[in-house]
Design a protein around this motif. Structure first.
Motif, PDB file in Angstrom:
ATOM      1  N   MET A   7      11.642   6.212  26.937  1.00 65.76           N
ATOM      2  CA  MET A   7      10.569   7.200  27.341  1.00 65.76           C
ATOM      3  C   MET A   7      10.164   8.126  26.526  1.00 65.76           C
ATOM      4  O   MET A   7      11.072   8.615  25.924  1.00 65.76           O
ATOM      5  N   SER A   8       8.955   8.087  26.399  1.00 72.22           N
ATOM      6  CA  SER A   8       8.336   9.140  25.436  1.00 72.22           C
ATOM      7  C   SER A   8       8.468  10.742  25.687  1.00 72.22           C
ATOM      8  O   SER A   8       8.526  10.906  26.901  1.00 72.22           O
ATOM      9  N   ASN A   9       8.899  11.184  24.823  1.00 73.24           N
ATOM     10  CA  ASN A   9       8.615  12.868  24.958  1.00 73.24           C
ATOM     11  C   ASN A   9       7.919  13.392  23.895  1.00 73.24           C
ATOM     12  O   ASN A   9       7.197  12.875  23.116  1.00 73.24           O
ATOM     13  N   GLU A  10       7.765  14.709  23.675  1.00 69.94           N
ATOM     14  CA  GLU A  10       6.739  15.589  22.545  1.00 69.94           C
ATOM     15  C   GLU A  10       7.546  16.502  21.812  1.00 69.94           C
ATOM     16  O   GLU A  10       8.386  17.005  22.636  1.00 69.94           O
ATOM     17  N   LEU A  11       7.112  16.453  20.828  1.00 70.72           N
ATOM     18  CA  LEU A  11       7.560  17.440  19.949  1.00 70.72           C
ATOM     19  C   LEU A  11       6.455  18.016  18.913  1.00 70.72           C
ATOM     20  O   LEU A  11       5.974  17.165  18.313  1.00 70.72           O
ATOM     21  N   ASP A  12       6.411  19.324  19.071  1.00 66.41           N
ATOM     22  CA  ASP A  12       5.294  19.871  18.444  1.00 66.41           C
ATOM     23  C   ASP A  12       3.794  19.622  18.582  1.00 66.41           C
ATOM     24  O   ASP A  12       3.099  19.157  17.691  1.00 66.41           O
ATOM     25  N   GLY A  13       3.826  19.049  19.923  1.00 68.81           N
ATOM     26  CA  GLY A  13       2.421  18.291  20.120  1.00 68.81           C
ATOM     27  C   GLY A  13       2.217  16.966  19.807  1.00 68.81           C
ATOM     28  O   GLY A  13       1.112  16.181  20.020  1.00 68.81           O
ATOM     29  N   ILE A  14       3.370  15.959  19.318  1.00 67.46           N
ATOM     30  CA  ILE A  14       3.296  14.769  18.847  1.00 67.46           C
ATOM     31  C   ILE A  14       4.322  14.133  19.618  1.00 67.46           C
ATOM     32  O   ILE A  14       5.336  14.325  19.933  1.00 67.46           O
ATOM     33  N   ILE A  15       3.616  12.880  20.411  1.00 63.97           N
ATOM     34  CA  ILE A  15       4.364  11.869  21.317  1.00 63.97           C
ATOM     35  C   ILE A  15       5.295  11.388  20.531  1.00 63.97           C
ATOM     36  O   ILE A  15       5.307  10.779  19.159  1.00 63.97           O
ATOM     37  N   GLN A  16       6.616  11.381  20.803  1.00 64.72           N
ATOM     38  CA  GLN A  16       7.887  10.827  20.224  1.00 64.72           C
ATOM     39  C   GLN A  16       8.221   9.363  20.694  1.00 64.72           C
ATOM     40  O   GLN A  16       8.514   9.285  21.740  1.00 64.72           O
ATOM     41  N   VAL A  17       7.915   8.483  20.261  1.00 65.62           N
ATOM     42  CA  VAL A  17       8.056   7.057  20.748  1.00 65.62           C
ATOM     43  C   VAL A  17       9.619   6.542  20.374  1.00 65.62           C
ATOM     44  O   VAL A  17      10.312   6.695  19.073  1.00 65.62           O
TER      45      VAL A  17
ATOM     46  N   VAL B  30       3.995  13.622   8.706  1.00 64.40           N
ATOM     47  CA  VAL B  30       2.864  12.883   8.670  1.00 64.40           C
ATOM     48  C   VAL B  30       2.104  12.869   9.744  1.00 64.40           C
ATOM     49  O   VAL B  30       0.670  13.043   9.875  1.00 64.40           O
ATOM     50  N   ALA B  31       2.550  12.692  11.061  1.00 61.71           N
ATOM     51  CA  ALA B  31       2.000  12.805  12.476  1.00 61.71           C
ATOM     52  C   ALA B  31       1.086  14.155  12.518  1.00 61.71           C
ATOM     53  O   ALA B  31      -0.117  14.538  12.850  1.00 61.71           O
ATOM     54  N   LEU B  32       2.058  15.206  12.210  1.00 62.02           N
ATOM     55  CA  LEU B  32       1.385  16.396  12.129  1.00 62.02           C
ATOM     56  C   LEU B  32       0.350  16.681  11.285  1.00 62.02           C
ATOM     57  O   LEU B  32      -0.822  17.401  11.755  1.00 62.02           O
ATOM     58  N   TYR B  33       0.433  16.170   9.953  1.00 58.21           N
ATOM     59  CA  TYR B  33      -0.748  16.567   9.094  1.00 58.21           C
ATOM     60  C   TYR B  33      -2.070  15.607   9.741  1.00 58.21           C
ATOM     61  O   TYR B  33      -3.162  16.378   9.450  1.00 58.21           O
ATOM     62  N   LEU B  34      -1.795  14.290  10.026  1.00 59.01           N
ATOM     63  CA  LEU B  34      -3.127  13.849  10.488  1.00 59.01           C
ATOM     64  C   LEU B  34      -3.671  14.369  11.904  1.00 59.01           C
ATOM     65  O   LEU B  34      -4.884  14.706  11.866  1.00 59.01           O
ATOM     66  N   LYS B  35      -2.836  14.943  12.624  1.00 55.93           N
ATOM     67  CA  LYS B  35      -3.509  15.753  13.833  1.00 55.93           C
ATOM     68  C   LYS B  35      -3.918  17.106  13.350  1.00 55.93           C
ATOM     69  O   LYS B  35      -5.170  17.259  14.049  1.00 55.93           O
ATOM     70  N   ASN B  36      -3.667  17.668  12.337  1.00 55.19           N
ATOM     71  CA  ASN B  36      -4.276  18.954  11.900  1.00 55.19           C
ATOM     72  C   ASN B  36      -5.561  18.620  11.145  1.00 55.19           C
ATOM     73  O   ASN B  36      -6.402  19.346  10.837  1.00 55.19           O
ATOM     74  N   ASN B  37      -5.727  17.328  10.767  1.00 55.77           N
ATOM     75  CA  ASN B  37      -6.979  16.764  10.086  1.00 55.77           C
ATOM     76  C   ASN B  37      -7.843  15.877  10.993  1.00 55.77           C
ATOM     77  O   ASN B  37      -8.564  15.079  10.522  1.00 55.77           O
ATOM     78  N   GLY B  38      -7.845  16.371  12.438  1.00 57.67           N
ATOM     79  CA  GLY B  38      -8.601  15.752  13.208  1.00 57.67           C
ATOM     80  C   GLY B  38      -8.268  14.034  14.067  1.00 57.67           C
ATOM     81  O   GLY B  38      -9.140  13.748  14.663  1.00 57.67           O
ATOM     82  N   PHE B  39      -7.036  13.691  13.801  1.00 53.38           N
ATOM     83  CA  PHE B  39      -6.519  12.484  14.329  1.00 53.38           C
ATOM     84  C   PHE B  39      -6.107  12.988  15.774  1.00 53.38           C
ATOM     85  O   PHE B  39      -5.165  13.727  15.985  1.00 53.38           O
ATOM     86  N   ASN B  40      -6.565  12.189  16.881  1.00 52.21           N
ATOM     87  CA  ASN B  40      -5.962  12.678  18.041  1.00 52.21           C
ATOM     88  C   ASN B  40      -4.819  11.988  18.546  1.00 52.21           C
ATOM     89  O   ASN B  40      -4.186  12.242  19.481  1.00 52.21           O
ATOM     90  N   ASP B  41      -4.661  10.724  18.062  1.00 48.05           N
ATOM     91  CA  ASP B  41      -3.842   9.709  18.756  1.00 48.05           C
ATOM     92  C   ASP B  41      -2.678   9.208  17.605  1.00 48.05           C
ATOM     93  O   ASP B  41      -2.816   8.309  17.219  1.00 48.05           O
ATOM     94  N   VAL B  42      -1.831  10.120  17.443  1.00 49.85           N
ATOM     95  CA  VAL B  42      -0.973  10.114  16.277  1.00 49.85           C
ATOM     96  C   VAL B  42       0.447  10.085  17.005  1.00 49.85           C
ATOM     97  O   VAL B  42       0.560  11.049  17.826  1.00 49.85           O
ATOM     98  N   ARG B  43       1.350   9.229  16.780  1.00 49.15           N
ATOM     99  CA  ARG B  43       2.826   9.436  17.397  1.00 49.15           C
ATOM    100  C   ARG B  43       3.859   9.166  16.038  1.00 49.15           C
ATOM    101  O   ARG B  43       3.405   8.594  14.965  1.00 49.15           O
ATOM    102  N   ASN B  44       5.111   9.708  16.462  1.00 48.74           N
ATOM    103  CA  ASN B  44       6.219   9.632  15.604  1.00 48.74           C
ATOM    104  C   ASN B  44       7.358   8.500  16.418  1.00 48.74           C
ATOM    105  O   ASN B  44       7.408   8.779  17.401  1.00 48.74           O
TER     106      ASN B  44
END
Length: 121
Positions: free
Chosen positions: A1-11, A79-93
């Motif tokens: 089950m997914s959880n979240e860390l620093d605003g990034i969904i963890q797969v 990498v997910a945090l970097y993309l999120k900070n650059n306007g990518f909305n759906d990035v996961r780790n």
């Protein structure tokens, strides 16, 4: 089950296994170094080494969904945090990275992305 860390969904591993061969799933990208990828990677998952992500940033489609994979989950989280900070909305780790992966593996340099348009086959 997914959880979240620093605003990034963890797969987790089971979720990633469901995504590997599903064409409707997010785009999976391995961000490890070339030698790590050559040693063992998830079949069909392309490589964009972490240090080259900034060079690919403008070529990646912000409307797409991405899951990033590395050895332990730390680099891919960055990498997910970097993309999120650059306007990518759906990035996961992929939490736990290849250390947690118990599915199929392949060796060799199967698919290193030099032109990110290759991701949209």
């Amino acid at each position: 089950m997914s959880n979240e860390l620093d605003g990034i969904i963890q797969v987790d591993t089971d979720e990633l296994k469901g995504m590997v061969n599903d064409s409707a799933s997010p785009i999976l990208i391995d961000v490890r170094e070339i030698d790590e990828y050559e040693e063992s990677h998830i079949p069909g998952v392309p490589l964009i080494p972490m240090q080259t992500i900034p060079a690919h940033l403008e070529k990646l489609d912000k409307s797409k969904s991405y899951v990033f994979i590395c050895r332990s989950g730390a680099r891919s989280q960055n990498v997910a945090l970097y993309l999120k900070n650059n306007g990518f909305n759906d990035v996961r780790n992929y939490y736990g990275g290849m250390l947690s992966w118990d599915g199929d593996r392949q060796d060799g340099l199967e698919w290193m992305v030099e032109n990110t348009q290759e991701l949209y086959r």
